[in-house]
Write an enzyme that holds these catalytic residues in place. Structure first.
Site, PDB file in Angstrom:
ATOM      1  N   TYR A   1      32.688  38.339  43.797  1.00 58.08           N
ATOM      2  CA  TYR A   1      31.544  38.672  43.276  1.00 58.08           C
ATOM      3  C   TYR A   1      30.683  38.218  44.156  1.00 58.08           C
ATOM      4  O   TYR A   1      30.519  36.867  43.614  1.00 58.08           O
ATOM      5  CB  TYR A   1      31.189  38.940  41.738  1.00 58.08           C
ATOM      6  CG  TYR A   1      32.205  39.699  41.018  1.00 58.08           C
ATOM      7  CD1 TYR A   1      32.577  41.097  41.208  1.00 58.08           C
ATOM      8  CD2 TYR A   1      33.528  38.748  40.430  1.00 58.08           C
ATOM      9  CE1 TYR A   1      32.917  42.092  40.914  1.00 58.08           C
ATOM     10  CE2 TYR A   1      34.404  39.971  39.272  1.00 58.08           C
ATOM     11  CZ  TYR A   1      34.488  41.404  39.963  1.00 58.08           C
ATOM     12  OH  TYR A   1      34.680  42.596  39.008  1.00 58.08           O
TER      13      TYR A   1
ATOM     14  N   LYS B   1      39.123  19.873  13.476  1.00 60.99           N
ATOM     15  CA  LYS B   1      38.075  20.507  13.735  1.00 60.99           C
ATOM     16  C   LYS B   1      38.428  21.939  14.995  1.00 60.99           C
ATOM     17  O   LYS B   1      38.890  21.274  15.753  1.00 60.99           O
ATOM     18  CB  LYS B   1      36.930  20.898  12.917  1.00 60.99           C
ATOM     19  CG  LYS B   1      36.152  19.783  14.529  1.00 60.99           C
ATOM     20  CD  LYS B   1      35.088  19.347  13.805  1.00 60.99           C
ATOM     21  CE  LYS B   1      34.486  17.815  14.915  1.00 60.99           C
ATOM     22  NZ  LYS B   1      33.463  18.308  15.253  1.00 60.99           N
TER      23      LYS B   1
HETATM   24  C1  LIG Z   1      31.317  13.723  11.775  1.00 57.39           C
HETATM   25  C2  LIG Z   1      32.610  13.249  12.831  1.00 57.39           C
HETATM   26  N1  LIG Z   1      33.154  12.748  12.905  1.00 57.39           N
HETATM   27  C3  LIG Z   1      34.418  11.979  13.821  1.00 57.39           C
HETATM   28  C4  LIG Z   1      34.079  13.159  15.085  1.00 57.39           C
HETATM   29  C5  LIG Z   1      35.202  12.875  15.959  1.00 57.39           C
HETATM   30  O1  LIG Z   1      34.331  12.216  17.623  1.00 57.39           O
HETATM   31  P1  LIG Z   1      36.102  12.435  18.381  1.00 57.39           P
HETATM   32  O2  LIG Z   1      36.080  13.740  18.877  1.00 57.39           O
HETATM   33  O3  LIG Z   1      34.647  11.850  19.147  1.00 57.39           O
HETATM   34  O4  LIG Z   1      36.401  10.844  17.716  1.00 57.39           O
HETATM   35  C6  LIG Z   1      33.370  14.136  15.388  1.00 57.39           C
HETATM   36  C7  LIG Z   1      33.671  15.027  16.389  1.00 57.39           C
HETATM   37  O5  LIG Z   1      32.378  15.538  16.467  1.00 57.39           O
HETATM   38  C8  LIG Z   1      32.831  14.025  14.194  1.00 57.39           C
HETATM   39  O6  LIG Z   1      31.300  15.273  14.383  1.00 57.39           O
END
Ligand SMILES: Cc1ncc(COP(=O)(O)O)c(C=O)c1O
Length: 366
Positions: free
Chosen positions: A259, A43
């Site tokens: 700045y 994601k």
């Molecule tokens: C539902 C869910 N599962 C797994 C993960 C993966 O977590 P990590 O990046 O800490 O391994 C996330 C990350 O935000 C998540 O939201």
């Protein structure tokens, strides 16, 4: 780096090198350690690494059974880019997304009775069911298990899952979540529903034993960052962010930089102006605090980080010229700046630093 990309980079001021061998090796190490299937979290543009190219590599790796996105729209982009692996949508399903789920063969995480109704009406059969064992974000409560079991007889429950909010800091809570989740899984099995996948562990969760689960849902660690100092797997950072020197110039003692003039030279100095600023994703919090690497040497940030440029001290670094490559985060020749280190300087977490590397920074596989 491929030859044609090197040529392409000639017009780029900044780029992020994505080390594919390190990515593959991180997956292999995690699989070796856990002996479980991997649900790779891609994601948010694969935590800033470029979701499409990362997914195309991940889907060729044997332990990777699913790619996880946050939204149906992210899943659609992967499918349109040619990704064929299973795609799990962690953020659930909303009414106006039903057609996207069907058209692009996306699997929803169902976490309330409204969503359960929605998938039934839409004839979406394959789902993962999420339980809230302590995160208090998405998920059914454990007390609702029997009611859910009764409601899913016409569906294919391919997975049941939960999520840890504090596996890096709260062992007691995490162990209680594992116990609750174990009971939920057993309840499903007792009622003759045996999902293909049971998954609760994120990267920080890999520090726990969870033998009744057969998959892990990991993001940060596949990109090579350790979620805690005692993380047991020697993963390596995948992304190195680079930028070019625009110009090198002198400062006279007393000159103020950038700045607001928040840095004053206390001697005559030599500085490099680097083509990387907060619009590229460099936190402005690093003003007068952070550093880059040039020829493996530390070049401290002077004054405020600006939108497109940052001034660094190269007084003691010989032979720095216009066009030279600077390491903003990641690996220089020998030395490395870790996302964790940058995050700490800014009072945030490495996830945020990775995700904010902006579009202007070209991603290249090396
Ligand atoms: C539902 C869910 N599962 C797994 C993960 C993966 O977590 P990590 O990046 O800490 O391994 C996330 C990350 O935000 C998540 O939201």
């Amino acid at each position: 780096m491929k030859k044609e990309e090197k040529i392409y980079l000639e017009g780029f001021r900044s780029w992020a090198e994505i080390n594919i061998n390190r990515l593959k090796n991180n997956i292999a190490l995690i699989h070796q350690y856990t002996k479980k299937d991997i649900f790779a979290v891609v994601k948010a543009d694969a935590y800033g690494h470029g979701a499409l190219s990362i997914s195309k590599i991940l889907q060729t790796l044997k332990p990777v059974k699913y790619l996880c996105v946050a939204t149906a729209e992210e899943g659609k982009e992967l499918r349109e880019g040619g990704v064929s692996a299973g795609i799990l949508v962690l953020g659930g399903i909303l009414k106006d997304e039903v057609e996207l789920f069907k058209k692009y063969n996306l699997v929803p995480v169902v976490s309330d009775f409204g969503q359960l109704q929605l998938v039934k009406e839409a004839c979406i059969k394959k789902i993962h069911i999420k339980f809230d064992t302590g995160m208090h974000r998405l998920g059914f409560y454990p007390e609702e298990t029997d009611r859910i079991i009764e409601s899913v007889s016409t569906l294919k429950v391919e997975g049941i899952m939960s999520h840890f909010p504090s596996a890096d800091t709260d062992r007691k809570l995490t162990e209680s979540q594992i116990n609750q989740f174990r009971k939920i899984v057993n309840r499903f099995i007792k009622k003759n529903i045996k999902p293909t996948y049971m998954h609760i562990q994120n990267s920080a969760g890999l520090n726990y034993r969870c033998d009744f689960c057969n998959a892990v849902r990991v993001g940060l660690s596949i990109y090579g960052e350790r979620p805690s100092p005692d993380f047991p797997i020697p993963v390596k950072t995948v992304m190195s962010v680079k930028a070019k020197v625009i110009t090198v110039k002198g400062l006279k003692k007393g000159d103020r930089v950038s700045y607001g003039g928040t840095f004053t030279a206390d001697r005559d100095m030599k500085v490099a102006v680097v083509s990387f600023g907060y619009a590229d994703g460099l936190p402005r919090d690093l003003s007068n605090r952070g550093y880059f690497l040039i020829k493996d040497r530390k070049a401290n940030i002077l004054g405020n980080v600006t939108m497109d440029m940052t001034v660094v001290d190269v007084t003691d670094i010989p032979d720095v010229y216009e066009g030279d490559t600077v390491t903003v985060i990641g690996k220089d020749t020998q030395r490395e700046i870790y996302f964790e280190e940058v995050a700490k300087m800014c009072g945030t977490i490495p996830y945020e630093i990775m995700c904010r590397i902006s579009k202007r920074v070209k991603r290249v596989s090396v």
